[in-house]
Design a protein around this motif. Structure first.
Motif, PDB file in Angstrom:
ATOM      1  N   THR A  65       0.792  -1.265   0.057  1.00 28.32           N
ATOM      2  CA  THR A  65      -0.046   0.267   0.010  1.00 28.32           C
ATOM      3  C   THR A  65       0.821   1.174   0.128  1.00 28.32           C
ATOM      4  O   THR A  65       0.794   1.993  -0.837  1.00 28.32           O
ATOM      5  CB  THR A  65      -1.006   0.110   1.187  1.00 28.32           C
ATOM      6  N   GLY A  66       1.767   1.493   1.176  1.00 26.04           N
ATOM      7  CA  GLY A  66       2.352   2.643   1.210  1.00 26.04           C
ATOM      8  C   GLY A  66       3.751   2.702   0.521  1.00 26.04           C
ATOM      9  O   GLY A  66       4.413   1.550   0.455  1.00 26.04           O
ATOM     10  N   VAL A  67       4.364   3.948   0.261  1.00 26.52           N
ATOM     11  CA  VAL A  67       5.532   4.105  -0.323  1.00 26.52           C
ATOM     12  C   VAL A  67       5.707   5.614   0.214  1.00 26.52           C
ATOM     13  O   VAL A  67       5.089   6.267   0.171  1.00 26.52           O
ATOM     14  CB  VAL A  67       5.696   3.978  -1.877  1.00 26.52           C
ATOM     15  N   THR A  68       7.229   5.797   0.394  1.00 25.95           N
ATOM     16  CA  THR A  68       7.604   7.016   0.642  1.00 25.95           C
ATOM     17  C   THR A  68       9.141   7.084   0.260  1.00 25.95           C
ATOM     18  O   THR A  68      10.058   5.979   0.154  1.00 25.95           O
ATOM     19  CB  THR A  68       7.679   7.376   2.097  1.00 25.95           C
ATOM     20  N   ARG A  74      16.223   7.378  -0.346  1.00 20.40           N
ATOM     21  CA  ARG A  74      15.905   5.788  -0.122  1.00 20.40           C
ATOM     22  C   ARG A  74      14.480   5.424  -0.154  1.00 20.40           C
ATOM     23  O   ARG A  74      13.601   6.323   0.317  1.00 20.40           O
ATOM     24  CB  ARG A  74      16.397   5.842   1.525  1.00 20.40           C
ATOM     25  N   ILE A  75      14.056   4.654  -0.534  1.00 13.83           N
ATOM     26  CA  ILE A  75      12.646   4.158  -0.755  1.00 13.83           C
ATOM     27  C   ILE A  75      12.405   2.870   0.103  1.00 13.83           C
ATOM     28  O   ILE A  75      12.931   1.948   0.585  1.00 13.83           O
ATOM     29  CB  ILE A  75      12.843   3.643  -2.016  1.00 13.83           C
ATOM     30  N   PHE A  76      11.114   3.353   0.812  1.00 15.71           N
ATOM     31  CA  PHE A  76      10.579   2.289   1.855  1.00 15.71           C
ATOM     32  C   PHE A  76       9.049   1.963   1.367  1.00 15.71           C
ATOM     33  O   PHE A  76       8.526   2.995   0.808  1.00 15.71           O
ATOM     34  CB  PHE A  76      10.521   3.122   3.332  1.00 15.71           C
ATOM     35  N   VAL A  77       8.730   0.871   1.857  1.00 12.50           N
ATOM     36  CA  VAL A  77       7.262   0.391   1.224  1.00 12.50           C
ATOM     37  C   VAL A  77       6.728  -0.297   2.583  1.00 12.50           C
ATOM     38  O   VAL A  77       7.475  -0.728   3.403  1.00 12.50           O
ATOM     39  CB  VAL A  77       7.180  -0.500   0.008  1.00 12.50           C
ATOM     40  N   ASN A  78       5.607  -0.376   2.491  1.00 13.09           N
ATOM     41  CA  ASN A  78       4.997  -1.178   3.471  1.00 13.09           C
ATOM     42  C   ASN A  78       3.748  -2.246   2.701  1.00 13.09           C
ATOM     43  O   ASN A  78       3.104  -1.957   1.814  1.00 13.09           O
ATOM     44  CB  ASN A  78       4.282  -0.520   4.598  1.00 13.09           C
ATOM     45  N   THR A  83      -5.165  -9.865   3.690  1.00 12.27           N
ATOM     46  CA  THR A  83      -5.585 -11.191   3.328  1.00 12.27           C
ATOM     47  C   THR A  83      -4.499 -12.216   3.429  1.00 12.27           C
ATOM     48  O   THR A  83      -4.525 -13.445   3.535  1.00 12.27           O
ATOM     49  CB  THR A  83      -5.924 -11.331   1.849  1.00 12.27           C
ATOM     50  N   GLU A  84      -3.363 -11.753   4.055  1.00 11.37           N
ATOM     51  CA  GLU A  84      -1.962 -12.486   4.356  1.00 11.37           C
ATOM     52  C   GLU A  84      -1.240 -12.388   5.528  1.00 11.37           C
ATOM     53  O   GLU A  84      -1.468 -11.047   5.994  1.00 11.37           O
ATOM     54  CB  GLU A  84      -1.080 -12.649   3.098  1.00 11.37           C
ATOM     55  N   ASP A  85      -0.963 -13.405   6.291  1.00 12.89           N
ATOM     56  CA  ASP A  85      -0.008 -13.176   7.608  1.00 12.89           C
ATOM     57  C   ASP A  85       1.491 -12.610   6.980  1.00 12.89           C
ATOM     58  O   ASP A  85       2.260 -13.566   7.266  1.00 12.89           O
ATOM     59  CB  ASP A  85      -0.324 -14.127   8.304  1.00 12.89           C
ATOM     60  N   THR A  86       1.532 -11.473   6.626  1.00  6.59           N
ATOM     61  CA  THR A  86       2.781 -11.198   5.827  1.00  6.59           C
ATOM     62  C   THR A  86       3.924 -11.251   6.667  1.00  6.59           C
ATOM     63  O   THR A  86       4.062 -10.981   7.899  1.00  6.59           O
ATOM     64  CB  THR A  86       2.737  -9.651   5.110  1.00  6.59           C
ATOM     65  N   GLU A  87       5.099 -11.799   6.413  1.00  6.31           N
ATOM     66  CA  GLU A  87       6.365 -11.747   7.032  1.00  6.31           C
ATOM     67  C   GLU A  87       7.137 -10.485   7.124  1.00  6.31           C
ATOM     68  O   GLU A  87       7.799 -10.345   8.054  1.00  6.31           O
ATOM     69  CB  GLU A  87       7.279 -12.896   6.348  1.00  6.31           C
ATOM     70  N   VAL A  88       6.723  -9.611   6.288  1.00  7.44           N
ATOM     71  CA  VAL A  88       7.508  -8.385   6.220  1.00  7.44           C
ATOM     72  C   VAL A  88       6.452  -7.250   6.039  1.00  7.44           C
ATOM     73  O   VAL A  88       5.644  -7.085   5.064  1.00  7.44           O
ATOM     74  CB  VAL A  88       8.513  -8.357   4.956  1.00  7.44           C
ATOM     75  N   SER A  89       6.364  -6.401   6.957  1.00  4.13           N
ATOM     76  CA  SER A  89       5.608  -5.195   7.088  1.00  4.13           C
ATOM     77  C   SER A  89       6.060  -3.876   6.528  1.00  4.13           C
ATOM     78  O   SER A  89       5.180  -3.264   5.723  1.00  4.13           O
ATOM     79  CB  SER A  89       4.794  -5.030   8.557  1.00  4.13           C
ATOM     80  N   VAL A  90       7.359  -3.694   7.026  1.00  2.54           N
ATOM     81  CA  VAL A  90       8.003  -2.531   6.448  1.00  2.54           C
ATOM     82  C   VAL A  90       9.251  -2.775   6.037  1.00  2.54           C
ATOM     83  O   VAL A  90      10.084  -3.689   6.418  1.00  2.54           O
ATOM     84  CB  VAL A  90       8.245  -1.452   7.756  1.00  2.54           C
ATOM     85  N   ALA A  91       9.503  -2.421   4.777  1.00  5.00           N
ATOM     86  CA  ALA A  91      10.634  -2.875   4.224  1.00  5.00           C
ATOM     87  C   ALA A  91      11.483  -1.600   3.548  1.00  5.00           C
ATOM     88  O   ALA A  91      10.786  -0.695   2.972  1.00  5.00           O
ATOM     89  CB  ALA A  91      10.460  -3.779   3.064  1.00  5.00           C
ATOM     90  N   GLU A  92      12.856  -1.677   3.209  1.00  5.74           N
ATOM     91  CA  GLU A  92      13.424  -0.738   2.515  1.00  5.74           C
ATOM     92  C   GLU A  92      13.925  -1.373   1.121  1.00  5.74           C
ATOM     93  O   GLU A  92      14.170  -2.424   1.249  1.00  5.74           O
ATOM     94  CB  GLU A  92      14.894  -0.352   3.081  1.00  5.74           C
ATOM     95  N   LEU A  93      13.677  -0.602   0.161  1.00  9.75           N
ATOM     96  CA  LEU A  93      13.955  -1.299  -1.241  1.00  9.75           C
ATOM     97  C   LEU A  93      15.543  -1.007  -1.489  1.00  9.75           C
ATOM     98  O   LEU A  93      15.638   0.095  -1.827  1.00  9.75           O
ATOM     99  CB  LEU A  93      12.860  -0.682  -2.174  1.00  9.75           C
ATOM    100  N   LYS A  94      16.153  -1.929  -1.550  1.00 12.23           N
ATOM    101  CA  LYS A  94      17.509  -1.821  -1.911  1.00 12.23           C
ATOM    102  C   LYS A  94      17.725  -2.924  -3.104  1.00 12.23           C
ATOM    103  O   LYS A  94      17.864  -3.889  -3.093  1.00 12.23           O
ATOM    104  CB  LYS A  94      18.423  -2.399  -0.695  1.00 12.23           C
ATOM    105  N   ASP A  95      18.219  -2.168  -4.274  1.00 12.27           N
ATOM    106  CA  ASP A  95      18.727  -2.973  -5.343  1.00 12.27           C
ATOM    107  C   ASP A  95      17.852  -4.013  -6.014  1.00 12.27           C
ATOM    108  O   ASP A  95      18.140  -5.060  -6.149  1.00 12.27           O
ATOM    109  CB  ASP A  95      20.132  -3.596  -4.913  1.00 12.27           C
ATOM    110  N   GLY A  96      16.386  -3.442  -5.754  1.00 13.95           N
ATOM    111  CA  GLY A  96      15.165  -4.209  -6.242  1.00 13.95           C
ATOM    112  C   GLY A  96      14.883  -5.396  -5.165  1.00 13.95           C
ATOM    113  O   GLY A  96      13.971  -6.264  -5.431  1.00 13.95           O
ATOM    114  N   LYS A  97      15.539  -5.278  -4.101  1.00 13.15           N
ATOM    115  CA  LYS A  97      15.135  -6.543  -2.912  1.00 13.15           C
ATOM    116  C   LYS A  97      14.595  -5.835  -1.814  1.00 13.15           C
ATOM    117  O   LYS A  97      14.929  -4.473  -1.543  1.00 13.15           O
ATOM    118  CB  LYS A  97      16.470  -7.284  -2.470  1.00 13.15           C
ATOM    119  N   LEU A  98      13.620  -6.474  -0.731  1.00 14.96           N
ATOM    120  CA  LEU A  98      13.314  -5.881   0.317  1.00 14.96           C
ATOM    121  C   LEU A  98      13.956  -6.388   1.626  1.00 14.96           C
ATOM    122  O   LEU A  98      14.308  -7.570   1.708  1.00 14.96           O
ATOM    123  CB  LEU A  98      11.750  -6.683   0.424  1.00 14.96           C
ATOM    124  N   VAL A  99      14.446  -5.294   2.144  1.00 15.70           N
ATOM    125  CA  VAL A  99      15.256  -5.381   3.740  1.00 15.70           C
ATOM    126  C   VAL A  99      14.289  -5.008   4.592  1.00 15.70           C
ATOM    127  O   VAL A  99      13.585  -3.841   4.751  1.00 15.70           O
ATOM    128  CB  VAL A  99      16.342  -4.641   3.444  1.00 15.70           C
TER     129      VAL A  99
END
Length: 420
Positions: A65-68, A74-78, A83-99
């Motif tokens: 949903t969210g992005v900033t 630095r790009i962050f998403v959430n 509908t899913e018990d997601t393993e990652v709620s907040v992540a930084e997008l680094k080189d195309g990967k979620l951290v």
């Protein structure tokens, strides 16, 4: 050879000039073939920016949903726990990967561990990430998995210091601010970093005003028609009403929110709505100090200052760009992003980009160079509306660079590079 007099030549030239002028001025005298094959395009205006080019930034295996974007890019998403018990709620997008951000521990809450993992210092169901004016990241957690019951102690606004990548402070919301049935949705910050404004898109829409220094927060316009779903509006997709299997339609209340660059005007609207509203922020900021005033009286004072800006139709994300002072609007019903000139009430929307890949354009962010980012949350494709949809819903992050236009819609002077 016949030589005409000077008078005759002058009369002939005048007659030819007059006939040419009439032919150019009258479409009835124009050649039909030329009129059909070479139409004259209307000159572009400041309120109709040229179309933008859509670029995919990233694809996700989960519903975003969210992005900033921070001041240093630095790009962050959430990813909300819908509908899913997601393993990652907040992540930084680094080189195309979620951290996972700020670390794996903050992302370790799970539905099945609700009674084992504390909600106050873990991400429960994050809806928004927003870079604040001080350069830090703020995370809004309504703590309502599946947009249902709130997890006690979970609703919060957390500031993360991007120099240390560690939480700097947590503002917890009690049930006077986030009652059961609420779903705190998005947040904007005053330019001085002292006040936060939130929308509640839950069962009873409202705005929330937060004094960041003291941590005090309170609801305003709770149940006011401007923060509620509009019963006259039906959100559609592909020309048909978007409904759950049991017949319920989209019922999101106050959702999209935007703040003018000078911090003086707040804008909001419901997704199940069509009208964009605004309010002077001095009214909201002043209401923080009126703790002794009865809630009904305080809300009446605020409601009296509300203005109708115009109609957007059902819309989700709102942002006022620093570069041109215009409001960009996501339009989920027709896979598009539109723009509104704020220089006058009732100005119509112009389409910036329309693309079938914009499956429910959701949240905006603006990068340091003026690039706009937008998430596509595919809400119409989720298990809320399609029983056979996967729990882990693939989604995307896109970007586009608005073309430079004269900023007639600016609500404040565009920011200088040093201010961005």
């Amino acid at each position: 050879m016949t030589i005409r007099s000077a008078d005759a030549r002058r009369k002939g030239e005048v007659l030819r000039t007059a006939l040419c002028a009439v032919a150019l001025a009258s479409p009835l005298l124009a050649s039909p073939s030329r009129a059909q094959t070479a139409p004259v395009a209307p000159a572009p205006t400041a309120t109709t920016p040229p179309a933008a080019t859509l670029t995919k930034v990233a694809s996700f295996e989960h519903q975003v949903t969210g992005v900033t974007v921070s001041k240093d890019g630095r790009i962050f998403v959430n990813f909300p726990r819908w509908t899913e018990d997601t393993e990652v709620s907040v992540a930084e997008l680094k080189d195309g990967k979620l951290v996972p951000f700020p670390d794996a521990a903050w992302n370790s809450w799970r539905n099945a561990k609700k009674d084992e993992v504390t909600a106050k210092d873990h991400w429960v169901c994050v809806q928004s990430v927003v870079a604040g004016p001080n350069g830090n990241l703020w995370v809004l957690d309504p703590a309502a998995p599946a947009m249902a019951a709130l997890v006690p102690g979970g609703p919060k606004l957390v500031e993360i210091d991007l120099k240390t990548n560690q939480p700097a402070r947590t503002i917890a919301f009690d049930d006077s601010v986030a009652p059961q049935g609420s779903y705190l949705n998005d947040v904007r910050f005053s330019p001085d970093g002292k006040t936060a404004y939130l929308t509640d898109s839950g069962a009873r829409g409202a705005l929330v005003v937060v004094d960041l220094d003291s941590g005090r927060a309170h609801r305003v316009l709770d149940g006011d028609p401007t923060t509620q779903p509009d019963p006259s509006v039906t959100v559609t997709y592909d020309g048909k009403p978007l409904r759950r299997p049991d017949g319920r339609g989209v019922e999101f209340a106050a959702d999209g929110i935007a703040l003018s660059p000078d911090g003086k005007t707040l804008y909001w609207q419901a997704i199940k709505g069509k009208t964009l509203y605004s309010l002077p922020t001095e009214t909201l900021a002043g209401s923080i100090t009126t703790a002794l005033m009865p809630a009904a009286l305080a809300d009446k004072n605020v409601a009296g200052r509300i203005e109708t800006v115009g109609e957007n139709g059902p819309a989700d994300g709102l942002i006022i760009a620093r570069t041109d002072g215009r409001m960009y609007v996501t339009s989920p019903q027709d896979d598009s992003i539109k723009v509104r000139d704020l220089s006058g009430k009732g100005n119509s929307l112009s389409t910036v980009v329309q693309d079938k890949r914009l499956r429910w354009p959701d949240t905006f962010a603006e990068g340091p160079d003026g690039t706009l980012y937008v998430t596509t949350s595919h809400i119409q494709d989720s298990a809320f509306y399609k029983p056979d949809a996967p729990a882990a819903l693939p989604t995307e992050l896109w970007s586009f660079k608005p073309k430079t236009v004269e900023a007639t819609g600016a609500t404040g002077a565009p920011a200088t590079p040093a201010q961005r």
